[in-house]
Design a protein around this motif. Structure first.
Motif, mmCIF file in Angstrom:
data_model
loop_
_atom_site.group_PDB
_atom_site.id
_atom_site.type_symbol
_atom_site.label_atom_id
_atom_site.label_comp_id
_atom_site.label_asym_id
_atom_site.label_seq_id
_atom_site.Cartn_x
_atom_site.Cartn_y
_atom_site.Cartn_z
ATOM 1 N N GLY A 1 0.817 -1.210 0.000
ATOM 2 C CA GLY A 1 0.000 0.000 0.000
ATOM 3 C C GLY A 1 0.850 1.258 0.000
ATOM 4 O O GLY A 1 0.517 2.240 -0.676
ATOM 5 N N ARG A 2 1.943 1.249 0.761
ATOM 6 C CA ARG A 2 2.824 2.422 0.792
ATOM 7 C C ARG A 2 3.527 2.615 -0.546
ATOM 8 O O ARG A 2 3.765 3.747 -0.966
ATOM 9 N N LEU A 3 3.863 1.500 -1.226
ATOM 10 C CA LEU A 3 4.481 1.628 -2.540
ATOM 11 C C LEU A 3 3.507 2.185 -3.569
ATOM 12 O O LEU A 3 3.896 2.907 -4.485
ATOM 13 N N LEU A 4 2.212 1.823 -3.414
ATOM 14 C CA LEU A 4 1.204 2.312 -4.359
ATOM 15 C C LEU A 4 1.081 3.827 -4.315
ATOM 16 O O LEU A 4 0.637 4.442 -5.281
ATOM 17 N N ARG A 5 1.455 4.422 -3.191
ATOM 18 C CA ARG A 5 1.385 5.878 -3.065
ATOM 19 C C ARG A 5 2.623 6.560 -3.650
ATOM 20 O O ARG A 5 2.741 7.787 -3.584
ATOM 21 N N ARG A 6 3.528 5.773 -4.202
ATOM 22 C CA ARG A 6 4.747 6.308 -4.822
ATOM 23 C C ARG A 6 4.777 5.874 -6.287
ATOM 24 O O ARG A 6 5.261 4.786 -6.612
ATOM 25 N N PRO A 7 4.255 6.707 -7.188
ATOM 26 C CA PRO A 7 4.109 6.310 -8.600
ATOM 27 C C PRO A 7 5.424 5.895 -9.254
ATOM 28 O O PRO A 7 5.452 4.970 -10.065
ATOM 29 N N THR A 8 6.525 6.587 -8.925
ATOM 30 C CA THR A 8 7.798 6.252 -9.570
ATOM 31 C C THR A 8 8.267 4.861 -9.163
ATOM 32 O O THR A 8 8.750 4.090 -9.998
ATOM 33 N N ALA A 9 8.131 4.533 -7.881
ATOM 34 C CA ALA A 9 8.535 3.207 -7.414
ATOM 35 C C ALA A 9 7.646 2.132 -8.009
ATOM 36 O O ALA A 9 8.122 1.051 -8.387
ATOM 37 N N LEU B 1 13.205 1.970 -7.519
ATOM 38 C CA LEU B 1 12.531 1.067 -6.589
ATOM 39 C C LEU B 1 13.205 1.097 -5.227
ATOM 40 O O LEU B 1 12.532 1.075 -4.188
ATOM 41 N N GLY B 2 14.517 1.156 -5.217
ATOM 42 C CA GLY B 2 15.242 1.243 -3.943
ATOM 43 C C GLY B 2 14.896 2.500 -3.173
ATOM 44 O O GLY B 2 14.694 2.462 -1.952
ATOM 45 N N ASP B 3 14.814 3.633 -3.888
ATOM 46 C CA ASP B 3 14.416 4.882 -3.227
ATOM 47 C C ASP B 3 12.999 4.773 -2.661
ATOM 48 O O ASP B 3 12.720 5.234 -1.542
ATOM 49 N N GLY B 4 12.096 4.159 -3.440
ATOM 50 C CA GLY B 4 10.723 3.997 -2.961
ATOM 51 C C GLY B 4 10.637 3.083 -1.752
ATOM 52 O O GLY B 4 9.895 3.368 -0.800
ATOM 53 N N LEU B 5 11.370 1.994 -1.777
ATOM 54 C CA LEU B 5 11.371 1.083 -0.632
ATOM 55 C C LEU B 5 11.965 1.739 0.604
ATOM 56 O O LEU B 5 11.475 1.550 1.719
ATOM 57 N N GLN C 1 19.154 -2.092 0.553
ATOM 58 C CA GLN C 1 20.531 -2.203 0.112
ATOM 59 C C GLN C 1 20.657 -3.193 -1.043
ATOM 60 O O GLN C 1 21.447 -2.996 -1.967
ATOM 61 N N GLY C 2 19.849 -4.246 -1.000
ATOM 62 C CA GLY C 2 19.892 -5.251 -2.050
ATOM 63 C C GLY C 2 19.509 -4.701 -3.410
ATOM 64 O O GLY C 2 20.090 -5.078 -4.436
ATOM 65 N N THR C 3 18.521 -3.799 -3.467
ATOM 66 C CA THR C 3 18.118 -3.230 -4.755
ATOM 67 C C THR C 3 19.238 -2.383 -5.355
ATOM 68 O O THR C 3 19.470 -2.431 -6.576
ATOM 69 N N PHE C 4 19.947 -1.637 -4.524
ATOM 70 C CA PHE C 4 21.053 -0.823 -5.032
ATOM 71 C C PHE C 4 22.216 -1.701 -5.498
ATOM 72 O O PHE C 4 22.842 -1.430 -6.521
ATOM 73 N N ILE C 5 22.505 -2.765 -4.741
ATOM 74 C CA ILE C 5 23.582 -3.670 -5.128
ATOM 75 C C ILE C 5 23.230 -4.397 -6.418
ATOM 76 O O ILE C 5 24.098 -4.634 -7.274
ATOM 77 N N PHE C 6 21.966 -4.745 -6.587
ATOM 78 C CA PHE C 6 21.504 -5.422 -7.803
ATOM 79 C C PHE C 6 21.868 -4.587 -9.035
ATOM 80 O O PHE C 6 22.459 -5.089 -10.005
#
Length: 275
Positions: free
Chosen positions: A4-12, A259-263, A195-200
């Protein structure tokens, strides 16, 4: 809920959709690819996009779209395995360093020594000793990005170990191993995910750089980095060879960063209270 919190962030949310589509295309590569990635069609080498080759063909007549789809499998696989290895090693180092005070200085000096080298130079040095293969690329990149995770985990552990719930568990006779596994680790999951999304994304870029320099995955293996390496001498006459893998890398890495910023924002309790 995190969703739900991600849904409020269109870019993520947009970044997540893009990544899911790329992963789906990689999984369905055998069905989506027009031909096998290494099948040569010398009569139509360096053919422009269109006809039998929707994204053109390379200098050996291999279909660019097929190599792009199969390359997504390997490039994403390298990124995912690197995240798993770096997270596992970094979590172990960071937890021990942050919780066991007498080991903190020695472990952190070790990570400082690794972080003293630029990522690409350390990866090249490790690959020079290990030899070119996909497994060795994952091992080298895992070592390169372990210090990042270790530093994040150690910083969080230093704070968590002084909180009342850890003191209570210690007073009740819980062992250090149980405290780290049952009380500290659950509170580190959100930081590890971000951290995992940035390392990816960083791993995909570094793998492409290693392949471009000839020290990564063997050239016969279709990865985005190898496609760019093979295209460099034809940039003037067949720009589609480098545009396709280049745009794929940019799209995936940018989506991972967004996605990392959104998370990070969605999992930050301070920001949650402000919303």
């Amino acid at each position: 809920m995190l969703a739900g919190r991600l849904l409020r962030r269109p870019t993520a949310l947009a970044a997540l959709v893009v990544l899911l589509l790329v992963v789906l295309a990689a999984v369905l590569a055998p069905s989506l690819a027009p031909v096998l990635p290494n099948r040569m069609d010398i009569a139509h080498r360096l053919a422009p996009p269109g006809g039998h080759h929707p994204l053109g063909s390379d200098d050996f007549g291999r279909d660019v779209l097929s190599r792009l789809l199969y390359g997504a499998r390997l490039s994403l696989g390298v990124g995912a395995l690197t995240v798993a290895l770096a997270t596992s090693l970094g979590l172990a180092l960071g937890l021990v360093a942050g919780y066991v005070k007498r080991l903190d200085a020695a472990l952190m000096r070790f990570t400082d020594a690794l972080m003293a080298f630029p990522d690409i130079l350390l990866a090249i040095a490790l690959m020079a000793g290990l030899g070119p293969s996909m497994l060795n690329v994952v091992l080298a990149l895992g070592i390169v990005y372990t210090p990042r995770v270790a530093r994040v985990v150690r910083g969080a552990t230093l704070v968590l170990r002084e909180l009342p719930f850890v003191e209570a568990a210690r007073a009740m006779g819980a062992s250090d191993l149980r405290i780290m596994a049952a009380h500290l680790l659950p509170n580190l999951v959100s930081a590890l995910i971000v951290q995992g999304t940035f390392i990816f994304g960083s791993a995909i870029l570094t793998e492409a750089a290693l392949s471009f320099l000839g020290t990564g995955v063997p050239p016969t293996t279709p990865t985005w980095g190898n496609m760019m390496a093979g295209a460099q001498q034809y940039m003037g006459q067949a720009d589609w060879l480098i545009l396709a893998p280049g745009l794929a890398i940019v799209l995936v890495v940018l989506s991972l960063q967004m996605l990392g910023d959104g998370l990070r924002d969605a999992l930050d309790p301070k920001l949650q209270r402000l919303m």
